[in-house]
Motif scaffolding. Structure first.
Motif, mmCIF file in Angstrom:
data_model
loop_
_atom_site.group_PDB
_atom_site.id
_atom_site.type_symbol
_atom_site.label_atom_id
_atom_site.label_comp_id
_atom_site.label_asym_id
_atom_site.label_seq_id
_atom_site.Cartn_x
_atom_site.Cartn_y
_atom_site.Cartn_z
ATOM 1 N N UNK A 1 0.809 -1.261 0.022
ATOM 2 C CA UNK A 1 0.072 -0.017 -0.049
ATOM 3 C C UNK A 1 0.767 1.466 0.039
ATOM 4 N N UNK A 2 0.388 2.554 -0.064
ATOM 5 C CA UNK A 2 0.994 3.559 -0.235
ATOM 6 C C UNK A 2 1.759 3.961 1.158
ATOM 7 N N UNK A 3 0.952 3.557 2.295
ATOM 8 C CA UNK A 3 1.694 3.792 3.689
ATOM 9 C C UNK A 3 2.886 2.811 3.772
ATOM 10 N N UNK A 4 2.801 1.665 3.235
ATOM 11 C CA UNK A 4 3.675 0.777 3.363
ATOM 12 C C UNK A 4 4.956 1.187 2.546
ATOM 13 N N UNK A 5 4.487 1.707 1.371
ATOM 14 C CA UNK A 5 5.929 2.273 0.510
ATOM 15 C C UNK A 5 6.462 3.139 1.168
ATOM 16 N N UNK A 6 5.844 4.032 2.059
ATOM 17 C CA UNK A 6 6.336 5.279 2.662
ATOM 18 C C UNK A 6 7.351 4.572 3.996
ATOM 19 N N UNK A 7 6.813 3.648 4.374
ATOM 20 C CA UNK A 7 7.618 2.977 5.775
ATOM 21 C C UNK A 7 8.728 2.338 5.063
ATOM 22 N N UNK A 8 8.979 1.766 3.847
ATOM 23 C CA UNK A 8 10.038 0.998 3.199
ATOM 24 C C UNK A 8 10.719 2.066 2.796
ATOM 25 N N UNK A 9 10.631 3.443 2.868
ATOM 26 C CA UNK A 9 11.591 4.451 2.329
ATOM 27 C C UNK A 9 12.444 5.094 3.631
ATOM 28 N N UNK A 10 12.404 4.518 4.685
ATOM 29 C CA UNK A 10 13.070 4.771 5.996
ATOM 30 C C UNK A 10 14.557 4.621 5.485
ATOM 31 N N UNK A 11 15.274 5.320 6.237
ATOM 32 C CA UNK A 11 16.856 5.124 5.854
ATOM 33 C C UNK A 11 17.332 3.927 6.444
ATOM 34 N N UNK A 12 16.855 3.174 7.435
ATOM 35 C CA UNK A 12 17.286 2.002 7.997
ATOM 36 C C UNK A 12 16.368 0.799 8.043
ATOM 37 N N UNK A 13 16.724 -0.299 8.010
ATOM 38 C CA UNK A 13 15.806 -1.454 7.950
ATOM 39 C C UNK A 13 15.221 -1.738 9.159
ATOM 40 N N UNK A 14 15.817 -1.080 10.396
ATOM 41 C CA UNK A 14 15.404 -1.227 12.054
ATOM 42 C C UNK A 14 14.200 -0.097 12.051
ATOM 43 N N UNK A 15 14.513 1.273 11.363
ATOM 44 C CA UNK A 15 13.427 2.183 11.294
ATOM 45 C C UNK A 15 12.074 1.665 10.226
ATOM 46 N N UNK A 16 12.582 0.918 9.306
ATOM 47 C CA UNK A 16 11.316 0.364 8.441
ATOM 48 C C UNK A 16 10.582 -0.661 9.042
ATOM 49 N N UNK A 17 11.075 -1.421 9.856
ATOM 50 C CA UNK A 17 10.423 -2.440 10.737
ATOM 51 C C UNK A 17 9.518 -1.958 11.526
ATOM 52 N N UNK A 18 9.963 -0.764 12.295
ATOM 53 C CA UNK A 18 9.446 -0.277 13.176
ATOM 54 C C UNK A 18 8.200 0.632 12.679
ATOM 55 N N UNK A 19 8.328 1.337 11.464
ATOM 56 C CA UNK A 19 7.404 1.931 10.757
ATOM 57 C C UNK A 19 6.136 0.952 10.457
ATOM 58 N N UNK A 20 6.519 -0.098 9.798
ATOM 59 C CA UNK A 20 5.441 -1.136 9.352
ATOM 60 C C UNK A 20 4.817 -1.671 10.554
ATOM 61 N N UNK A 21 5.420 -2.001 11.668
ATOM 62 C CA UNK A 21 4.969 -2.339 12.854
ATOM 63 C C UNK A 21 3.594 -1.432 13.416
ATOM 64 N N UNK A 22 3.859 -0.111 13.280
ATOM 65 C CA UNK A 22 2.957 0.768 13.545
ATOM 66 C C UNK A 22 1.487 0.905 12.753
ATOM 67 N N UNK A 23 1.827 0.577 11.334
ATOM 68 C CA UNK A 23 1.053 0.568 10.532
ATOM 69 C C UNK A 23 -0.125 -0.577 10.746
ATOM 70 N N UNK A 24 0.551 -1.891 10.914
ATOM 71 C CA UNK A 24 -0.436 -2.788 11.456
ATOM 72 C C UNK A 24 0.443 -4.148 12.005
ATOM 73 N N UNK A 25 -0.266 -4.813 13.081
ATOM 74 C CA UNK A 25 0.332 -5.764 13.923
ATOM 75 C C UNK A 25 -0.064 -7.036 13.393
ATOM 76 N N UNK A 26 1.037 -7.940 13.099
ATOM 77 C CA UNK A 26 0.641 -9.063 12.441
ATOM 78 C C UNK A 26 -0.050 -9.978 13.547
ATOM 79 N N UNK A 27 -0.999 -10.837 13.605
ATOM 80 C CA UNK A 27 -1.340 -11.740 14.472
ATOM 81 C C UNK A 27 -0.321 -12.773 14.819
ATOM 82 N N UNK A 28 -0.378 -13.287 16.325
ATOM 83 C CA UNK A 28 0.560 -14.240 16.626
ATOM 84 C C UNK A 28 0.538 -15.572 15.724
#
Length: 540
Positions: free
Chosen positions: A85-112
């Motif tokens: 999605x557009x918001x996921x694309x924005x999250x993947x444009x973060x400078x580091x993988x750790x920041x991208x991982x945190x941004x993707x987590x704030x968008x939606x939390x995957x079920x256990x």
């Protein structure tokens, strides 16, 4: 006789409540299916417009393994493909993988129990050049598309190229056949060739509803040093976040103590080349027993105890270093014992200056100590990060001491272990009750057995649908109910009523009374026959 015999039979018969034997027999042939849901998300630049028209799509793959004649495993992977999605694309444009991982987590939390793999283009700067997979702290991974799969190939070719790498991600972040097989160790015998899984299963504590954690400070010479340790603050800072995250797996209680004049029980050797005392790995096994006698035990609880000991050597044996089998110094200066706990040696010889006044006040560096104990606690509880394949970059677990996907791996293993243990317990109980027909089966035992069988069926069903959290909860209920039924006091052998005891007790009582009764009956029968003959003679 008409009244006494039925009364005697009724008062001496063994009460046996109904048990779901047919359902127990079905559970003895364990057919487990573990279902994992994987979502593969294509970022911009990884698929062509023509390929985008064919997504979203879903693929299901089954993998079967026969463990033994009574146990079989099936792994079902449901892979869903879609574009970002557009918001996921924005999250993947973060400078580091750790920041991208945190941004993707704030968008939606995957079920256990589920995973999300984001496929990023080769030109992405999120990963180093020599890495193509990033495993984050949550349930998210980044997968860089290979150079040989540039845009232009068909979607089927792209998916075929990604499939092996996605399967490796699953082996790292979700369950693996090695882990699940090790969880079945109570039910089946592990293959001798898999030494790593056998060692891991022997090191880890067995699944339990609760654990007792004890931190002990050993001060062998209070005249040399006065030790100060902020164990309460250290537990809250370093240990409690991990235990809070493991609350769904088990309950934990923590206590601490300080033991004075507590020795290791092994005399360290002085190494002149190091100007220090050393403990070789061969002598570490002899350290635990003398110390354990001083630790005490919690008689009020039946939960396993994890012991963590901090030993501060006295001034006459300081510094003290632990050496491994290669006679190399262990960096942490600590060791752990399988299914028992860990011991760390903390040297304070730096405080013994030429003008030192004994006893020396020593403030222990709790950050250093708790870092070692936290790593040992993870190992003993079964939180084992599998060895990542080449090209994988695994993020550190963070302040919680446990990544989300590590929790999922532990929950998969504990769910299967609980199901295997409960089925073994309840099957053994059913076989025992069937072989010994004189054991009393009261309503409480029947209720616990029925509860265990129902919980087992629900746990197996939830594993099949991929609901990991519910599967773990039902498996815990099953193992509790099965153990309550198996260890019920009414099943003690002193409460049995075997047939040989019945005859031994009642024959001396009834035999003297039965003799005149039988003689009277024989006389009555004889008189009746005599009268019948006389009547027949008169008629003739």
């Amino acid at each position: 006789i008409i009244v006494g015999v039925p009364l005697w039979w009724r008062t001496t018969e063994t009460y046996r409540a109904w048990l779901p034997v047919s359902q127990i027999n079905e559970l003895s042939n364990l057919q487990l299916q573990l279902s994992a849901e994987v979502e593969v998300v294509f970022a911009r630049g990884t698929v062509t417009p023509e390929q985008q028209k064919k997504v979203p799509l879903t693929q299901i793959q089954d993998e079967e393994h026969t463990v033994d004649e009574d146990t079989a495993l099936r792994y079902r992977y449901e892979t869903k493909y879609r574009t970002a999605t557009i918001m996921e694309e924005d999250a993947l444009n973060q400078p580091t993988a750790a920041e991208a991982d945190l941004s993707l987590h704030t968008l939606s939390e995957s079920p256990c129990g589920s995973l999300v793999v984001y496929v990023i283009p080769e030109s992405s700067s999120l990963l180093p050049e020599d890495m193509d997979v990033y495993v984050g702290q949550r349930r998210t991974a980044l997968l860089r598309i290979g150079a040989q799969m540039r845009v232009g190939k068909t979607l089927d070719q792209l998916l075929a190229h990604l499939e092996p790498r996605i399967k490796q991600v699953l082996q790292v972040m979700s369950f693996s056949h090695t882990d699940i097989s090790a969880a079945l160790s109570d039910r089946v015998r592990l293959s001798p060739g898999n030494k790593e899984s056998i060692a891991d299963s022997m090191r880890t504590f067995k699944s339990s509803p609760g654990y007792e954690i004890t931190f002990s400070l050993l001060n062998p010479d209070p005249k040399s040093h006065r030790l100060h340790w902020d164990i309460e603050g250290a537990v809250q800072t370093y240990i409690q976040p991990l235990l809070t995250k493991l609350a769904s797996v088990a309950n934990f209680s923590i206590d601490s103590q300080t033991l004075y004049y507590a020795m290791l029980g092994v005399n360290p050797r002085f190494d002149s080349s190091l100007s220090a005392y050393t403990l070789h790995s061969d002598s570490l096994a002899h350290v635990i027993n003398p110390v354990e006698a001083r630790l005490g035990s919690n008689a009020a609880s039946s939960n396993p105890v994890l012991n963590f000991l901090l030993y501060v050597p006295d001034a006459h044996h300081s510094p003290l270093y632990i050496h491994d089998r290669k006679k190399q110094e262990v960096p942490s200066n600590a060791f752990h014992s399988p299914r028992w706990g860990g011991i760390m040696v903390y040297n304070v010889n730096g405080f013994y200056g030429p003008e030192a006044v004994f006893p020396v006040d020593v403030n222990i560096n709790m950050a250093k100590v708790m870092g070692v104990f936290l790593a040992q606690l993870r190992l003993l509880l079964g939180v084992q990060s599998s060895t990542a394949p080449s090209g994988f970059l695994v993020a550190p677990c963070g302040s919680n001491g446990l990544a989300d996907w590590e929790l999922d791996r532990l929950m998969w293993s504990r769910s299967v272990e609980n199901v295997a243990t409960a089925t073994t317990t309840i099957t053994s109980l059913a076989q025992l009750l069937e072989q010994i027909g004189n054991i009393v089966i009261n309503d409480n035992i029947a209720e616990q057995v029925s509860s265990a069988v129902t919980s087992l069926q629900l746990a197996v069903a939830e594993l099949e649908t991929g609901n990991l959290r519910f599967a773990l909860q039902y498996s815990k209920e099953a193992i509790l109910a099965s153990e309550r039924a198996f260890f019920d006091p009414s099943l003690l052998h002193l409460l049995y009523f075997p047939d040989d005891q019945k005859f031994a007790i009642y024959i001396p009582l009834f035999l003297p009374m039965c003799v005149p009764i039988l003689l009277s009956l024989l006389k009555i029968v004889s008189d009746a026959r005599q009268k019948r003959r006389e009547k027949q003679a008169k008629k003739d």
